[in-house]
Design an enzyme around this catalytic site. Structure first.
Site, PDB file in Angstrom:
ATOM      1  N   TYR A  57      47.032  27.332  43.754  1.00  0.00           N
ATOM      2  CA  TYR A  57      46.556  28.178  44.752  1.00  0.00           C
ATOM      3  C   TYR A  57      46.196  29.551  44.092  1.00  0.00           C
ATOM      4  CZ  TYR A  57      45.702  29.803  49.590  1.00  0.00           C
ATOM      5  OH  TYR A  57      45.042  30.555  50.622  1.00  0.00           O
ATOM      6  N   GLY A  58      45.429  29.405  42.840  1.00  0.00           N
ATOM      7  CA  GLY A  58      44.882  30.530  42.294  1.00  0.00           C
ATOM      8  C   GLY A  58      43.640  30.855  42.809  1.00  0.00           C
ATOM      9  N   GLN A 104      40.493  29.338  42.124  1.00  0.00           N
ATOM     10  CA  GLN A 104      39.703  28.326  42.710  1.00  0.00           C
ATOM     11  C   GLN A 104      40.346  27.718  43.714  1.00  0.00           C
ATOM     12  OE1 GLN A 104      36.700  27.329  41.867  1.00  0.00           O
ATOM     13  NE2 GLN A 104      36.079  28.935  40.521  1.00  0.00           N
ATOM     14  N   THR A 155      46.671  23.925  29.928  1.00  0.00           N
ATOM     15  CA  THR A 155      47.683  23.491  29.399  1.00  0.00           C
ATOM     16  C   THR A 155      49.109  23.174  29.810  1.00  0.00           C
ATOM     17  OG1 THR A 155      48.409  26.206  29.121  1.00  0.00           O
ATOM     18  CG2 THR A 155      47.247  25.319  27.318  1.00  0.00           C
ATOM     19  N   HIS A 174      37.564  21.359  35.838  1.00  0.00           N
ATOM     20  CA  HIS A 174      36.956  21.599  34.432  1.00  0.00           C
ATOM     21  C   HIS A 174      37.656  20.243  33.565  1.00  0.00           C
ATOM     22  CE1 HIS A 174      36.269  23.523  30.555  1.00  0.00           C
ATOM     23  NE2 HIS A 174      37.675  23.599  30.256  1.00  0.00           N
ATOM     24  N   GLU A 230      32.250  30.174  26.302  1.00  0.00           N
ATOM     25  CA  GLU A 230      33.368  31.151  26.346  1.00  0.00           C
ATOM     26  C   GLU A 230      33.634  31.797  25.149  1.00  0.00           C
ATOM     27  OE1 GLU A 230      35.996  28.924  29.900  1.00  0.00           O
ATOM     28  OE2 GLU A 230      36.292  28.702  27.752  1.00  0.00           O
ATOM     29  N   GLU A 280      27.787  53.808  25.631  1.00  0.00           N
ATOM     30  CA  GLU A 280      26.605  53.062  25.175  1.00  0.00           C
ATOM     31  C   GLU A 280      26.901  51.661  24.750  1.00  0.00           C
ATOM     32  OE1 GLU A 280      23.702  54.218  24.996  1.00  0.00           O
ATOM     33  OE2 GLU A 280      24.148  55.992  25.770  1.00  0.00           O
ATOM     34  N   SER A 292      12.955  50.566  28.874  1.00  0.00           N
ATOM     35  CA  SER A 292      11.829  50.939  28.139  1.00  0.00           C
ATOM     36  C   SER A 292      11.293  50.443  27.213  1.00  0.00           C
ATOM     37  CB  SER A 292      12.423  52.802  27.775  1.00  0.00           C
ATOM     38  OG  SER A 292      13.369  52.369  26.551  1.00  0.00           O
TER      39      SER A 292
END
Length: 343
Positions: A25-26, A28, A84, A108, A195, A227, A252
């Site tokens: 229940y994280g 996702q 893991t 995944h 990644e 920057e 630009s």
């Protein structure tokens, strides 16, 4: 070209009479569970005993069960915990409670691609991977939209794997935006490569190196931060909205000329060759073996490198400057995505 599916291509009856268990229940997990429930799907959340997420899921009106019980009761099981940790949880709680005809889902492909989980032959093995973090999957669904998703079928024991994956993707909002068909191998290898070489590893290394170069040349850290890091969002947003060509049109002429003439000197043939080596390590399983071994040993190298990142001068300067810009953190999600993919 990829096969892309939308709501009109989905047979929603394929998931309407199924019982779904969301494990985790994280970031996702909460999005999948709530979106499924609001799409009329019979859903329960499986969590380990003592999980800090149990109260959150219950308060959201979800049925929370121990993992083994949730799996035994369901016939569609979505694995949404860290890569893991997934193998151990699967062996202890999931595998003993699977039955022929069940479907084992992933967001995944890591554990399937690298044989860390080996499902029984009688179950469908499918993937539904939203291409965005969980808070975005949830928010766009509530707003009536959706996040594009990937689907894949690794094992089609029942002959209904693809139709079921499409119905699941639709129920969390993916078919509103578009669902792209892939394979577990393609999703896993491209996700890890993105990644490492571009999205996380390549970008952070580039930002830090640029910051260091300006500081070493005597420029003020605050100016170097703006920057090399702060303005990165502007450029990424332009690419996100209009592509690289659209970004170049918006900046630009001086910036575009510097991009075209100097960019290839930074990311040159030697950098691309290193990217190829990194991809080879992913494809061969070397990275997966290294990462799993690192986790099982208590993550000493990971923690050392993570601390070095926290201690980099750019973090101190950035924290001070961000405190001057409170609007940056407005609406920020504090839920970390632990499903495996960058989303």
């Amino acid at each position: 070209m990829a096969n892309i599916y939308y709501e009109a291509d989905v047979d929603r009856s394929k998931i309407a009479d199924r019982k779904v268990a969301i494990l985790g229940y994280g970031s996702q997990g909460h999005a999948h569970a709530l979106n499924l429930k609001e799409s009329g799907v019979d859903v329960r959340v499986g969590l380990r005993e003592g999980s800090s997420s149990a109260a959150k899921a219950s308060e959201a009106g979800l049925d929370v069960r121990p993992i083994g019980e949730a799996v035994a009761e369901a016939d569609v099981v979505m694995m949404l915990m860290p890569d893991t940790e997934m193998g151990e949880i699967y062996t202890e709680h999931v595998e003993p409670n699977l039955s022929d005809g069940d479907a084992l889902f992933f967001a995944h492909g890591f554990n399937i691609r690298f044989d860390l989980i080996k499902p029984p032959t009688g179950v469908d093995v499918c993937m539904v991977a939203p291409k965005g973090p969980g808070h975005l999957v949830r928010r766009t669904y509530v707003e009536g939209g959706g996040v594009p998703a990937l689907i894949a079928v690794e094992q089609d024991a029942t002959g209904n794997g693809k139709a079921l994956a499409l119905a699941y993707a639709d129920a969390i909002g993916g078919a509103r935006a578009g669902v792209i068909e892939t394979t577990f191998t393609e999703e896993t290898e491209t996700d890890l490569f993105g990644e490492q070489a571009v999205l996380c590893g390549g970008t952070t290394a580039l930002v830090q190196a640029g910051f260091e170069t300006l500081i070493e040349a005597g420029y003020q850290p605050e100016v170097a931060y703006f920057e090399c890091l702060h303005e990165l969002k502007l450029i990424v947003d332009l690419m996100y909205e209009e592509g690289i060509a659209g970004m170049r049109y918006s900046v630009s002429d001086t910036a575009e000329y510097g991009d075209l003439s100097r960019g290839p000197r930074v990311v040159n043939d030697s950098v691309k060759a290193e990217m190829r080596t990194m991809l080879d390590e992913i494809q061969s399983g070397q990275f997966a073996e290294e990462w799993v071994a690192e986790s099982r040993s208590g993550r000493p190298n990971f923690l050392k490198m993570e601390q070095a990142g926290h201690d980099h001068p750019i973090e101190k300067v950035g924290k001070e400057l961000r405190s001057m810009m409170p609007w940056i953190n407005q609406g920020k999600s504090s839920v970390r995505d632990t499903s495996g993919g960058q989303g």
